[in-house]
Design a protein around this motif. Structure first.
Motif, PDB file in Angstrom:
ATOM      1  N   ILE A 264     -64.214 -70.688  12.274  1.00  0.00           N
ATOM      2  CA  ILE A 264     -63.368 -71.684  12.935  1.00  0.00           C
ATOM      3  C   ILE A 264     -63.966 -71.918  14.313  1.00  0.00           C
ATOM      4  N   TYR A 265     -64.211 -73.188  14.642  1.00  0.00           N
ATOM      5  CA  TYR A 265     -64.841 -73.540  15.915  1.00  0.00           C
ATOM      6  C   TYR A 265     -63.888 -74.379  16.748  1.00  0.00           C
ATOM      7  N   LYS A 266     -63.765 -74.021  18.019  1.00  0.00           N
ATOM      8  CA  LYS A 266     -62.905 -74.741  18.955  1.00  0.00           C
ATOM      9  C   LYS A 266     -63.755 -75.254  20.122  1.00  0.00           C
ATOM     10  N   ALA A 267     -63.773 -76.568  20.312  1.00  0.00           N
ATOM     11  CA  ALA A 267     -64.387 -77.163  21.504  1.00  0.00           C
ATOM     12  C   ALA A 267     -63.292 -77.122  22.561  1.00  0.00           C
ATOM     13  N   ALA A 268     -63.567 -76.497  23.691  1.00  0.00           N
ATOM     14  CA  ALA A 268     -62.508 -76.209  24.662  1.00  0.00           C
ATOM     15  C   ALA A 268     -62.878 -76.647  26.070  1.00  0.00           C
ATOM     16  N   VAL A 269     -61.837 -76.903  26.842  1.00  0.00           N
ATOM     17  CA  VAL A 269     -61.987 -77.264  28.245  1.00  0.00           C
ATOM     18  C   VAL A 269     -60.943 -76.482  29.038  1.00  0.00           C
ATOM     19  N   GLU A 270     -61.317 -76.114  30.239  1.00  0.00           N
ATOM     20  CA  GLU A 270     -60.409 -75.356  31.094  1.00  0.00           C
ATOM     21  C   GLU A 270     -59.188 -76.196  31.451  1.00  0.00           C
ATOM     22  N   GLU A 271     -58.012 -75.580  31.348  1.00  0.00           N
ATOM     23  CA  GLU A 271     -56.782 -76.240  31.782  1.00  0.00           C
ATOM     24  C   GLU A 271     -56.653 -75.993  33.281  1.00  0.00           C
ATOM     25  N   ILE A 272     -56.619 -77.072  34.076  1.00  0.00           N
ATOM     26  CA  ILE A 272     -56.574 -76.889  35.529  1.00  0.00           C
ATOM     27  C   ILE A 272     -55.203 -77.197  36.134  1.00  0.00           C
ATOM     28  N   ALA A 273     -54.288 -77.701  35.315  1.00  0.00           N
ATOM     29  CA  ALA A 273     -52.919 -77.939  35.792  1.00  0.00           C
ATOM     30  C   ALA A 273     -51.947 -77.512  34.697  1.00  0.00           C
ATOM     31  N   ASP A 274     -50.870 -76.875  35.090  1.00  0.00           N
ATOM     32  CA  ASP A 274     -49.867 -76.457  34.116  1.00  0.00           C
ATOM     33  C   ASP A 274     -49.357 -77.666  33.339  1.00  0.00           C
ATOM     34  N   GLY A 275     -49.219 -77.477  32.030  1.00  0.00           N
ATOM     35  CA  GLY A 275     -48.658 -78.523  31.186  1.00  0.00           C
ATOM     36  C   GLY A 275     -49.656 -79.530  30.646  1.00  0.00           C
ATOM     37  N   GLU A 276     -50.916 -79.421  31.016  1.00  0.00           N
ATOM     38  CA  GLU A 276     -51.910 -80.382  30.520  1.00  0.00           C
ATOM     39  C   GLU A 276     -52.024 -80.353  28.998  1.00  0.00           C
TER      40      GLU A 276
ATOM     41  N   ALA B  64     -66.030 -82.578  17.446  1.00  0.00           N
ATOM     42  CA  ALA B  64     -64.964 -81.929  18.216  1.00  0.00           C
ATOM     43  C   ALA B  64     -65.251 -82.027  19.712  1.00  0.00           C
ATOM     44  N   HIS B  65     -66.502 -81.789  20.098  1.00  0.00           N
ATOM     45  CA  HIS B  65     -66.868 -81.910  21.516  1.00  0.00           C
ATOM     46  C   HIS B  65     -66.761 -83.367  21.992  1.00  0.00           C
ATOM     47  N   GLN B  66     -67.153 -84.305  21.145  1.00  0.00           N
ATOM     48  CA  GLN B  66     -67.059 -85.715  21.532  1.00  0.00           C
ATOM     49  C   GLN B  66     -65.603 -86.121  21.747  1.00  0.00           C
ATOM     50  N   LYS B  67     -64.727 -85.671  20.868  1.00  0.00           N
ATOM     51  CA  LYS B  67     -63.296 -85.977  21.017  1.00  0.00           C
ATOM     52  C   LYS B  67     -62.760 -85.378  22.318  1.00  0.00           C
ATOM     53  N   LEU B  68     -63.117 -84.133  22.592  1.00  0.00           N
ATOM     54  CA  LEU B  68     -62.661 -83.466  23.811  1.00  0.00           C
ATOM     55  C   LEU B  68     -63.178 -84.180  25.054  1.00  0.00           C
ATOM     56  N   HIS B  69     -64.451 -84.580  25.044  1.00  0.00           N
ATOM     57  CA  HIS B  69     -65.038 -85.264  26.200  1.00  0.00           C
ATOM     58  C   HIS B  69     -64.488 -86.674  26.389  1.00  0.00           C
ATOM     59  N   THR B  70     -63.975 -87.285  25.320  1.00  0.00           N
ATOM     60  CA  THR B  70     -63.293 -88.569  25.460  1.00  0.00           C
ATOM     61  C   THR B  70     -62.000 -88.384  26.239  1.00  0.00           C
ATOM     62  N   MET B  71     -61.319 -87.286  25.981  1.00  0.00           N
ATOM     63  CA  MET B  71     -60.058 -86.991  26.664  1.00  0.00           C
ATOM     64  C   MET B  71     -60.303 -86.472  28.087  1.00  0.00           C
ATOM     65  N   PHE B  72     -61.371 -85.698  28.260  1.00  0.00           N
ATOM     66  CA  PHE B  72     -61.679 -85.058  29.544  1.00  0.00           C
ATOM     67  C   PHE B  72     -63.157 -85.256  29.854  1.00  0.00           C
ATOM     68  N   PRO B  73     -63.513 -86.412  30.410  1.00  0.00           N
ATOM     69  CA  PRO B  73     -64.928 -86.649  30.747  1.00  0.00           C
ATOM     70  C   PRO B  73     -65.448 -85.564  31.685  1.00  0.00           C
ATOM     71  N   ALA B  74     -66.735 -85.290  31.560  1.00  0.00           N
ATOM     72  CA  ALA B  74     -67.363 -84.235  32.361  1.00  0.00           C
ATOM     73  C   ALA B  74     -67.141 -84.465  33.848  1.00  0.00           C
ATOM     74  N   ASP B  75     -66.723 -83.428  34.535  1.00  0.00           N
ATOM     75  CA  ASP B  75     -66.602 -83.456  35.990  1.00  0.00           C
ATOM     76  C   ASP B  75     -66.795 -82.045  36.509  1.00  0.00           C
ATOM     77  N   GLU B  76     -66.852 -81.901  37.801  1.00  0.00           N
ATOM     78  CA  GLU B  76     -67.133 -80.586  38.383  1.00  0.00           C
ATOM     79  C   GLU B  76     -65.892 -79.707  38.502  1.00  0.00           C
ATOM     80  N   LYS B  77     -64.713 -80.234  38.179  1.00  0.00           N
ATOM     81  CA  LYS B  77     -63.486 -79.452  38.285  1.00  0.00           C
ATOM     82  C   LYS B  77     -63.257 -78.564  37.073  1.00  0.00           C
ATOM     83  N   ARG B  78     -63.802 -78.954  35.929  1.00  0.00           N
ATOM     84  CA  ARG B  78     -63.504 -78.246  34.683  1.00  0.00           C
ATOM     85  C   ARG B  78     -64.744 -77.582  34.107  1.00  0.00           C
ATOM     86  N   ARG B  79     -64.510 -76.475  33.420  1.00  0.00           N
ATOM     87  CA  ARG B  79     -65.568 -75.831  32.657  1.00  0.00           C
ATOM     88  C   ARG B  79     -65.316 -76.133  31.179  1.00  0.00           C
TER      89      ARG B  79
END
Length: 154
Positions: free
Chosen positions: A74-86, A45-60
């Motif tokens: 139930i486990y959710k690998a999550a990334v901060e949404e930094i723009a509406d509609g992402e 799940a984390h690998q899939k998420l990081h493929t979509m959103f590679p690590a950067d300093e803008k997101r947590r």
């Protein structure tokens, strides 16, 4: 040598004094990928998420886990949404991490022994003042360190 012995003891037991309160001052909207299973599907799940959103300093990056009605985790690998509609753009569901006070512990170099994350949550979940509607939360400070957290009652 003494330091090595201490580290071996420290990494297997989280002393009460290593736990600390951690405050989130604002809600955090995240988008997530649900793991196929727990714990086996977490890395994928984390690998899939990081493929979509590679690590950067803008997101947590986060991990969120909680039991469902059947008491399956139930486990959710999550990334901060930094723009509406992402989330809609990428076809992901969203979750709002609620602000508040958490009991927490920091694990340095967690990939050295990933089982420490589970052991840490077991210890945190023994706290007497847990929020009954809470969840387990991982905040990835970087690629090696994670803060494990569980919400406390208000």
């Amino acid at each position: 040598m003494l330091l090595i012995v201490y580290w071996e003891i420290f990494k297997t037991v989280i002393p009460e004094n290593m736990m600390e309160e951690y405050i989130l001052n604002e809600d955090i909207k995240v988008m997530y990928v649900t793991a196929e299973s727990f714990p086996d599907g977490v890395l994928a799940a984390h690998q899939k998420l990081h493929t979509m959103f590679p690590a950067d300093e803008k997101r947590r990056y986060f991990g969120i886990s909680m039991p469902n009605e059947e008491c399956t985790i139930i486990y959710k690998a999550a990334v901060e949404e930094i723009a509406d509609g992402e989330a809609e753009k990428f076809g992901l569901e969203t979750f709002r991490i609620k602000k508040g006070v958490f009991i927490s512990a920091l694990i340095l170099d967690f990939m050295r022994d990933v089982s420490e994350v589970g052991k840490t949550f077991e210890k945190l979940l023994e706290h007497p003042n847990l929020d009954p509607n809470g969840y387990c939360l991982e905040i990835y400070n970087n690629e090696t360190d994670v803060r494990c957290m569980v919400g406390l009652k208000k």
